[in-house]
Write an enzyme that holds these catalytic residues in place. Sequence first.
Site, short mmCIF file in Angstrom:
data_model
loop_
_atom_site.label_atom_id
_atom_site.label_comp_id
_atom_site.label_asym_id
_atom_site.label_seq_id
_atom_site.Cartn_x
_atom_site.Cartn_y
_atom_site.Cartn_z
N CYS A 97 0.85 -1.19 0.00
CA CYS A 97 0.00 0.00 0.00
C CYS A 97 0.89 1.24 0.00
O CYS A 97 1.84 1.34 0.79
CB CYS A 97 -0.88 -0.01 1.25
SG CYS A 97 -1.80 1.52 1.49
N GLU A 127 2.36 -5.56 8.98
CA GLU A 127 2.67 -4.18 8.59
C GLU A 127 3.67 -3.57 9.57
O GLU A 127 4.64 -2.92 9.16
CB GLU A 127 1.40 -3.33 8.55
CG GLU A 127 1.69 -1.87 8.16
CD GLU A 127 0.49 -0.95 8.32
OE1 GLU A 127 0.70 0.19 8.78
OE2 GLU A 127 -0.64 -1.37 8.00
N SER A 221 -7.86 -9.90 10.60
CA SER A 221 -7.80 -8.52 10.11
C SER A 221 -7.73 -7.54 11.27
O SER A 221 -8.67 -7.40 12.04
CB SER A 221 -9.02 -8.21 9.24
OG SER A 221 -9.13 -6.82 9.00
N SER A 265 -10.55 -5.35 4.17
CA SER A 265 -10.26 -6.53 3.35
C SER A 265 -11.51 -7.35 3.04
O SER A 265 -11.41 -8.50 2.59
CB SER A 265 -9.23 -7.42 4.07
OG SER A 265 -8.05 -6.71 4.35
#
Length: 282
Positions: A97, A127, A221, A265
Amino acid sequence: MEVTVAKSAGFCFGVKRAIDTVYQEIEKGEQVFTLGPIIHNEQVVQELADKGVRVIHSLEELADIKEGTVVIRSHGVSEKVIRQLEKYDIKIVDATCPFVSKIHRIVQQKYREGYRIVIIGSRTHPEVEGINGWCEDSAAVLETVDEAENFRPDPQKKLCIVSQTTFNYKKFKDMVAIFEKKSYDILVMNTICNATEERQTEAGTIARQSDAMLVIGGKHSSNTQKLYEICSKECPNTYFIQTLDDLNLELFQSFRSVGITAGASTPNNIIKEVQANVRHEQ
């Protein structure tokens, strides 16, 4: 029954871009690999697997791969992983991203300038692990207000504070306030992406006005878990589901109003399917 679906529910820009990237590579006819699941949604990962996309979980697996394309997922990876990937004779496509890539650049630059990097986020999230890798894994990763209160940095070091893009915006502000109260020499970079802020704000508003709230997303998530936390504080009858299969419609018969939101997502078809069934349209 009144059903309100958040306008911000579903794929964010970074996730859509990553999935589109994988499909573009599939169309070229070569074997496609993703370094880890492309996004945190089991249904999407399975759909890609059905099209031949393989998930690799370690760089060691690349040693036996002689051709094909490896796609770096939306969460991004560390600088070390990038350098290791470059050693393999295989095509690499970076679907990180752009908002995450921006954090990589900030962390790398400020680390070189002598700042101590502080990442506000979930330390086991890919991340955050990737971001930490752009300062040689030297960052302090803080996830709670208590951790911020107990953090004791070197008083001679300037601090650069960044955030996981999907972190709870209110919690981020509360943690930054602790640093400001202690009068540290800090540079605060609010790297929570705008879509996350909008999604969290809208979810809280809808939850506050609803008898019950549905939060749809993958169980791994992070951004969906944050939405669930926010909605639960505003609406006691908040439910976290992955798909329609997890939904017990009998629970909703006594509610006059139901709100629905979904993580970044979550595919649109899953959201629509849940919405239709809550409204008894199918």
